[in-house]
Design a protein around this motif. Structure first.
Motif, PDB file in Angstrom:
ATOM      1  N   ARG A   1      -2.877  -2.094   0.019  1.00  0.00           N
ATOM      2  CA  ARG A   1      -1.966  -3.214  -0.123  1.00  0.00           C
ATOM      3  C   ARG A   1      -0.675  -2.772  -0.810  1.00  0.00           C
ATOM      4  O   ARG A   1      -0.680  -1.940  -1.705  1.00  0.00           O
ATOM      5  CB  ARG A   1      -2.634  -4.290  -0.981  1.00  0.00           C
ATOM      6  CG  ARG A   1      -1.845  -5.569  -1.160  1.00  0.00           C
ATOM      7  CD  ARG A   1      -2.472  -6.395  -2.278  1.00  0.00           C
ATOM      8  NE  ARG A   1      -3.870  -6.631  -2.044  1.00  0.00           N
ATOM      9  CZ  ARG A   1      -4.362  -7.662  -1.371  1.00  0.00           C
ATOM     10  NH1 ARG A   1      -3.532  -8.559  -0.875  1.00  0.00           N
ATOM     11  NH2 ARG A   1      -5.645  -7.807  -1.194  1.00  0.00           N
TER      12      ARG A   1
ATOM     13  N   LEU B   1       1.765  -3.584  -3.525  1.00  0.00           N
ATOM     14  CA  LEU B   1       1.637  -4.443  -4.701  1.00  0.00           C
ATOM     15  C   LEU B   1       2.902  -5.221  -4.995  1.00  0.00           C
ATOM     16  O   LEU B   1       2.915  -6.092  -5.853  1.00  0.00           O
ATOM     17  CB  LEU B   1       1.243  -3.606  -5.917  1.00  0.00           C
ATOM     18  CG  LEU B   1      -0.170  -3.052  -5.808  1.00  0.00           C
ATOM     19  CD1 LEU B   1      -0.451  -2.080  -6.926  1.00  0.00           C
ATOM     20  CD2 LEU B   1      -1.184  -4.182  -5.862  1.00  0.00           C
TER      21      LEU B   1
ATOM     22  N   GLN C   1       2.825  -8.476  -1.613  1.00  0.00           N
ATOM     23  CA  GLN C   1       1.378  -8.353  -1.683  1.00  0.00           C
ATOM     24  C   GLN C   1       0.615  -8.771  -0.450  1.00  0.00           C
ATOM     25  O   GLN C   1      -0.586  -8.575  -0.368  1.00  0.00           O
ATOM     26  CB  GLN C   1       0.870  -9.117  -2.910  1.00  0.00           C
ATOM     27  CG  GLN C   1       1.324  -8.440  -4.191  1.00  0.00           C
ATOM     28  CD  GLN C   1       0.985  -9.229  -5.418  1.00  0.00           C
ATOM     29  OE1 GLN C   1       0.608 -10.382  -5.340  1.00  0.00           O
ATOM     30  NE2 GLN C   1       1.117  -8.618  -6.571  1.00  0.00           N
TER      31      GLN C   1
END
Lengths: 154, 180
Positions: free
Chosen positions: A55, A57, A60
């Protein structure tokens, strides 16, 4: 237009819209960054496979593969460097999770703490089905007399 | 039996209200507030250039005492908002404040410290963010609280305010000071 024709027209319209959205998603836009270069195709495949499971961050809801954020660039470079020295998928995921936690995995791992997240929708579906069944049974019993040709007293 | 049916029919509404309450509450959640995976783990040591002197210095200077490491950059607009607080923290000198200059330009950063004041005992350079990846940094500013043994005890993501500093950092510092 008659009522039935209108309903059919609506149905076809929304089906068409839905298909359009599906098609739109299948045609991906060009990547917004310079791609990493690898020696072998296996390495390229590994890179694609890994970055799609991590992912970003910063943004997101995007994977590391899609995001053009600065941190995503850094982490892609890190993944690429590790692939080039021959690290396995597991080793790379472990590296990321050690520093960024489970949240960096795009698909949350199935643990005790995430069991509710994974099983919740199915449990919910089960409950809804039970409620529907209970209500349907009730109304079936209530209307049973209609099948015998009797009218329901108002 | 009629009363029982009311209860059954009210279940979906009750469910909606409960879920709605959770969703409403989570509207005010900060998505950047991802808990650090390094809490209660030993800090990742590094050796990097001192921003002002250019000499390589080890992060081991952070060990042996309670210390705060602030991740900052001149290109980071929110970092400017917490800068006066950092200067105040360094003036008060209750807890030593160190800095990590993240993905920045050396000259720009040096000029910045000269112009606005230097709250950091040492500011290390992290020009490509390598140290940042080791520390699980995903945004700037971030501030770490490190105990005497070099274990990371707390990480705050976002702009520090006096209130947050008191509530989250100084309260923990008081507890940590009693530790060996």
């Amino acid at each position: 237009m008659k009522n039935e024709q209108f309903h059919t027209a609506c149905f076809v319209f929304f089906c068409g819209l839905f298909l359009l959205v599906l098609l739109g998603n299948a045609v991906r836009a060009e990547q917004a960054y310079v791609a990493e270069v690898f020696e072998t195709q296996a390495q390229e495949a590994q890179f694609e496979h890994i970055t799609k499971q991590l992912r970003c961050l910063v943004c997101q809801n995007q994977t590391l593969a899609d995001s053009s954020a600065g941190l995503a660039e850094d982490l892609r470079a890190e993944v690429a460097a590790r692939i080039r020295v021959g690290e396995s998928d597991n080793e790379i995921f472990t590296f990321m999770v050690e520093r960024y936690g489970d949240f960096i995995l795009y698909n949350p791992p199935l643990k005790m703490t995430t069991a509710l997240l994974w099983l919740g929708p199915f449990a919910l579906l089960g409950i809804v089905f039970l409620i529907w069944y209970g209500v349907a049974q009730g109304s079936f019993r209530k209307n049973k007399s209609l099948f015998k040709g009797e009218r329901q007293p108002k | 039996m009629k009363r029982f049916r009311w209860l059954l029919y009210s279940l979906p509404l009750l469910f909606l209200l409960i879920v709605g309450a959770f969703l409403w509450k989570s509207l005010s959640n900060n998505p950047a507030d991802v808990p650090s995976a390094l809490i209660d783990k030993s800090m990742p040591h590094f050796s990097a250039s001192n921003l002002l002197t250019g000499k390589k210095e080890s992060s081991s200077v952070l060990q042996g005492k309670i210390a705060i490491l602030n991740i900052w950059a001149t290109w980071c607009e929110p970092c400017r908002q917490e800068y006066p607080l950092l200067l105040a923290i360094s003036r008060q000198a209750k807890v030593p404040l160190y800095g990590l200059n993240y993905k920045d330009n050396r000259e720009t950063a040096k000029n910045w410290l000269r112009q606005y004041g230097n709250p950091f005992i040492v500011s290390w350079e992290d020009p490509i963010g390598k140290i940042g990846v080791e520390w699980g940094i995903h945004g700037v500013p971030e501030t770490f609280l490190i105990d005497k043994k070099g274990v990371i005890r707390y990480r705050y993501t976002g702009v520090l305010t006096g209130e947050i500093f008191r509530k989250e950092f100084m309260s923990r510092v008081e507890v940590l000071q009693n530790e060996k």
